[in-house]
Every structure is written in C-alpha cells, then in structure tokens.
Design a protein around this motif. Sequence first.
Motif, PDB file in Angstrom:
ATOM      1  N   ALA A 178       0.805  -1.212   0.000  1.00  0.00           N
ATOM      2  CA  ALA A 178       0.000   0.000   0.000  1.00  0.00           C
ATOM      3  C   ALA A 178       0.842   1.269   0.000  1.00  0.00           C
ATOM      4  CB  ALA A 178      -0.943  -0.004   1.198  1.00  0.00           C
ATOM      5  N   SER A 179       2.064   1.190   0.529  1.00  0.00           N
ATOM      6  CA  SER A 179       2.923   2.374   0.593  1.00  0.00           C
ATOM      7  C   SER A 179       4.319   2.035   0.090  1.00  0.00           C
ATOM      8  CB  SER A 179       3.007   2.915   2.024  1.00  0.00           C
ATOM      9  OG  SER A 179       3.584   1.948   2.880  1.00  0.00           O
ATOM     10  N   GLY A 180       5.017   3.053  -0.413  1.00  0.00           N
ATOM     11  CA  GLY A 180       6.356   2.847  -0.931  1.00  0.00           C
ATOM     12  C   GLY A 180       7.348   2.394   0.113  1.00  0.00           C
ATOM     13  N   SER A 181       7.138   2.758   1.373  1.00  0.00           N
ATOM     14  CA  SER A 181       8.094   2.387   2.420  1.00  0.00           C
ATOM     15  C   SER A 181       8.110   0.894   2.680  1.00  0.00           C
ATOM     16  CB  SER A 181       7.789   3.146   3.716  1.00  0.00           C
ATOM     17  OG  SER A 181       6.507   2.810   4.206  1.00  0.00           O
ATOM     18  N   ARG A 182       7.058   0.182   2.265  1.00  0.00           N
ATOM     19  CA  ARG A 182       6.980  -1.259   2.476  1.00  0.00           C
ATOM     20  C   ARG A 182       7.150  -2.038   1.167  1.00  0.00           C
ATOM     21  NH1 ARG A 182       1.662  -2.359   4.427  1.00  0.00           N
ATOM     22  NH2 ARG A 182       0.998  -0.221   4.120  1.00  0.00           N
ATOM     23  N   ARG A 183       7.632  -1.348   0.136  1.00  0.00           N
ATOM     24  CA  ARG A 183       7.742  -1.958  -1.184  1.00  0.00           C
ATOM     25  C   ARG A 183       9.209  -2.187  -1.536  1.00  0.00           C
ATOM     26  NH1 ARG A 183       4.842   1.823  -4.462  1.00  0.00           N
ATOM     27  NH2 ARG A 183       3.027   1.140  -3.259  1.00  0.00           N
ATOM     28  N   TRP A 184       9.649  -3.430  -1.472  1.00  0.00           N
ATOM     29  CA  TRP A 184      11.008  -3.811  -1.858  1.00  0.00           C
ATOM     30  C   TRP A 184      11.182  -3.524  -3.344  1.00  0.00           C
ATOM     31  CZ3 TRP A 184      13.516  -9.085  -2.941  1.00  0.00           C
ATOM     32  CH2 TRP A 184      14.820  -9.141  -2.421  1.00  0.00           C
ATOM     33  N   PRO A 185      12.375  -3.106  -3.801  1.00  0.00           N
ATOM     34  CA  PRO A 185      12.546  -2.713  -5.211  1.00  0.00           C
ATOM     35  C   PRO A 185      12.199  -3.828  -6.194  1.00  0.00           C
ATOM     36  CG  PRO A 185      14.399  -1.939  -3.890  1.00  0.00           C
ATOM     37  CD  PRO A 185      13.591  -2.835  -3.002  1.00  0.00           C
ATOM     38  N   ALA A 186      11.637  -3.428  -7.335  1.00  0.00           N
ATOM     39  CA  ALA A 186      11.198  -4.382  -8.360  1.00  0.00           C
ATOM     40  C   ALA A 186      12.345  -5.224  -8.879  1.00  0.00           C
ATOM     41  CB  ALA A 186      10.518  -3.632  -9.500  1.00  0.00           C
ATOM     42  N   GLU A 187      13.518  -4.611  -9.051  1.00  0.00           N
ATOM     43  CA  GLU A 187      14.644  -5.370  -9.586  1.00  0.00           C
ATOM     44  C   GLU A 187      15.096  -6.476  -8.641  1.00  0.00           C
ATOM     45  OE1 GLU A 187      16.364  -1.514  -7.768  1.00  0.00           O
ATOM     46  OE2 GLU A 187      14.622  -2.123  -8.979  1.00  0.00           O
ATOM     47  N   ARG A 188      14.898  -6.282  -7.349  1.00  0.00           N
ATOM     48  CA  ARG A 188      15.270  -7.324  -6.392  1.00  0.00           C
ATOM     49  C   ARG A 188      14.258  -8.471  -6.420  1.00  0.00           C
ATOM     50  NH1 ARG A 188      17.803  -4.286  -1.039  1.00  0.00           N
ATOM     51  NH2 ARG A 188      18.741  -2.521  -2.140  1.00  0.00           N
ATOM     52  N   PHE A 189      12.983  -8.134  -6.502  1.00  0.00           N
ATOM     53  CA  PHE A 189      11.994  -9.193  -6.671  1.00  0.00           C
ATOM     54  C   PHE A 189      12.291  -9.987  -7.941  1.00  0.00           C
ATOM     55  CE2 PHE A 189       9.042  -6.970  -3.677  1.00  0.00           C
ATOM     56  CZ  PHE A 189       8.637  -8.081  -2.941  1.00  0.00           C
ATOM     57  N   ALA A 190      12.655  -9.279  -9.005  1.00  0.00           N
ATOM     58  CA  ALA A 190      12.943  -9.958 -10.265  1.00  0.00           C
ATOM     59  C   ALA A 190      14.119 -10.919 -10.119  1.00  0.00           C
ATOM     60  CB  ALA A 190      13.225  -8.934 -11.358  1.00  0.00           C
ATOM     61  N   ALA A 191      15.149 -10.521  -9.383  1.00  0.00           N
ATOM     62  CA  ALA A 191      16.308 -11.391  -9.178  1.00  0.00           C
ATOM     63  C   ALA A 191      15.907 -12.658  -8.426  1.00  0.00           C
ATOM     64  CB  ALA A 191      17.398 -10.635  -8.421  1.00  0.00           C
ATOM     65  N   VAL A 192      15.024 -12.537  -7.442  1.00  0.00           N
ATOM     66  CA  VAL A 192      14.564 -13.715  -6.700  1.00  0.00           C
ATOM     67  C   VAL A 192      13.721 -14.606  -7.603  1.00  0.00           C
ATOM     68  CG1 VAL A 192      13.175 -14.502  -4.748  1.00  0.00           C
ATOM     69  CG2 VAL A 192      14.672 -12.515  -4.484  1.00  0.00           C
ATOM     70  N   VAL A 193      12.873 -13.996  -8.439  1.00  0.00           N
ATOM     71  CA  VAL A 193      12.062 -14.789  -9.372  1.00  0.00           C
ATOM     72  C   VAL A 193      12.955 -15.591 -10.311  1.00  0.00           C
ATOM     73  CG1 VAL A 193      10.428 -14.660 -11.294  1.00  0.00           C
ATOM     74  CG2 VAL A 193      10.043 -13.279  -9.238  1.00  0.00           C
ATOM     75  N   ARG A 194      14.013 -14.979 -10.816  1.00  0.00           N
ATOM     76  CA  ARG A 194      14.939 -15.703 -11.701  1.00  0.00           C
ATOM     77  C   ARG A 194      15.555 -16.894 -10.968  1.00  0.00           C
ATOM     78  NH1 ARG A 194      16.501 -10.379 -13.170  1.00  0.00           N
ATOM     79  NH2 ARG A 194      18.383 -10.537 -11.872  1.00  0.00           N
ATOM     80  N   CYS A 195      15.905 -16.698  -9.717  1.00  0.00           N
ATOM     81  CA  CYS A 195      16.505 -17.774  -8.928  1.00  0.00           C
ATOM     82  C   CYS A 195      15.504 -18.915  -8.707  1.00  0.00           C
ATOM     83  CB  CYS A 195      16.990 -17.217  -7.587  1.00  0.00           C
ATOM     84  SG  CYS A 195      17.768 -18.423  -6.505  1.00  0.00           S
ATOM     85  N   LEU A 196      14.276 -18.581  -8.400  1.00  0.00           N
ATOM     86  CA  LEU A 196      13.254 -19.596  -8.162  1.00  0.00           C
ATOM     87  C   LEU A 196      12.949 -20.378  -9.432  1.00  0.00           C
ATOM     88  CD1 LEU A 196      10.815 -17.529  -5.898  1.00  0.00           C
ATOM     89  CD2 LEU A 196      12.337 -19.375  -5.168  1.00  0.00           C
TER      90      LEU A 196
END
Length: 342
Positions: A178-196
């Motif tokens: 809901a807020s930017g302060s609780r939103r981990w960067p998109a590129e980091r989520f993408a790196a985890v998705v690639r690993c999974l």
Amino acid sequence: MPPTHRRTLSVITEHPASTPRVLVLRALGLGDLLAGVPALRGVRRAFPGHQVVLAQPPGLTELALATGAVDAVLAAEAPGRAVPDLGHWPGPPPDVAVDLHGNGPESRDALAALHPRRLLAHACPDGPPWLGHANERDRWCAFLHGYGIPADPRDLRLPRPATPSPAPGAVVVHPGAASGSRRWPAERFAAVVRCLRAAGHHVVLTGGPGEDALVRSVAERSGQPGHDALTGGLPLGQLSALVAEASLVLSGDTGLAHLAVAYGTRSVTLFGPVSPRLWGPPSGPDHLALWRPGPPGDPHGRTPDARLLRLRTGEVAAACLALLRGARGHRRPTGPEVAHVH
C-alpha cells in the motif's frame, strides 16, 4: 456457530425484531481483517444468540463471512484508516457495539451515535489499556479479555476456499504494498524470481489494483512469461484460492502475507518500517519474517524504508528455497506455524 443465512446489510435492511445484534467496527484493510479474526471469533463465542454484524469495506465481505465469526456485513469504509460514518445502520440500536477499529474517541463516538445498550471500546471509561507494543492479534484479544471475553490469538485459520486456484502449486510473488516504504525494489523481486525459476519452480506474479505496471516490470526484468503475470487485481475469491493452493508466498508486509498465514501456506515476508513483532506471523517454522532491527520508520512513507533496503536478494532467495525444500514430501500442518528470522 453463526446462522447459515449471511447477507450484506447494505442490501438487507430487515431482520427479526427478536434477534439481538452485535455490531463490530473494524473498517480497515485485508490484513487488518485477518489479524482481527481471533478477536472476532471471541465476540462470536461470547454472544452465541446474537447476530454478529461487522462494519467493514464491502469488498471483503466474502472473506469476513468465511471466518465463521460474522453473520452479516455493514458496508463501511473511509479514506486511509479514518473512521467511517455508520448512520446507515438499519433498524433499532445494536444490543452490543464493539470497537476493534482503534483506540481513540472517533471510532468510539461513531458507535456511540447508534445508542447501543452496551459499548466496548478502548476510549470508554471502563476500556482496557491500549497495548501499543503488542502484536495486533494479541492486542485485540487482550482488549476483549479486559471485558471478560476469552479470545485466542492463535485462532486465525480459515477454511480452504471453494473457488479453484488459477495456478495450483505455484510460488506466488507479490511485489506490491500500500505504501512505498513497504515496497522492496522491483529489480530485487525480479532477481529472486529468476533464482526460483532456475531451481525449477513455477512462479506467478500478483498485484493489487493500480499495480499492473509494477507486476509487468518484475515480469520483464525476470523473463517471466506474460501469462504468469496476473495483472488487473484478482477478485478476492480467486486470490484467496491462489494463496491457499500455493507452495509458497513471497511478499512485503501487506495483506497477502496475512492471507498465507490464514491458509497455512508457507511464506516469506519482507518487513521494513514496522517490526514483525507487531504485525508478523506467530512463531513456528513455516513462515519467515525477514527484518533488520532498528528504529521504527514511517509505514505510510513514499520511498522504501532503509531497513527494508538492507534485505539482500541472496538471503531472500535462500529463505524461499529453504522453505520450498522443507515442503517437499511433508503434509501441510493443521495449525499456523511461523518463525521470525532477523
């Protein structure tokens, strides 16, 4: 157990005059509803002959009724976490009104304006003390205990939804919040998705209303197939089924993390401005709350919290893979088991 006929009071305005009613105010979001389930069930047990009505956003009606603690919903919402007007309450005053919305006079007064026979609220003269540093589930159970109403903060599981999952067995990655302060960067989520995906896991991306651009960004950065990027904001029934049948949920500190706990789905939750001691899952091995201790931040801030940014992609991916390895060949537990990792 509550009556089998469950309707939304924003539509139904008539009820048997002989049926006493309890009105509970908790007009907040998805995570708030789920964290309040133990308290709602405490209310349900304390007033078995009453119709329990929950004042909350109408979009959460299906989930509220699935708790077994609520007989009907009074549609009520206001911007942010403000107190909504309850003037559309139908019929005579409620016999009991319970303020699970907040600890101030605003929510108390919204209920008091309906002239209930009995009002339970932190801001009442007989109200229990506010436990500012307690976990949300514990806080509201303690509030009820102060009025002599037992409630178990561990009583938070939901039955599996009847709706089929759009991706059974998938790893669900939810990059939004809901807020930017609780939103981990998109590129980091993408790196985890690639690993999974490299480890052979089927991954689907989800987002809430208005988060399509974020979901597409993570999909593009990770090479995720377009059909596995579920944009548009799934209806709550489909989203619940997706989470209930997932092998793992990875998200920030948002409502989806609470949904994973409610369905006993393994999860990794990334905390930043708010400690998981306040909003995280109960302790146990199936839910990991990743967090870097430090002074509390602004949970409604626009930019990612400094503690959230200290979480690295390697440790997040490792946490996900560890839980997924533990899931293979093991039956899902009958109760919520979760653990904090700091």
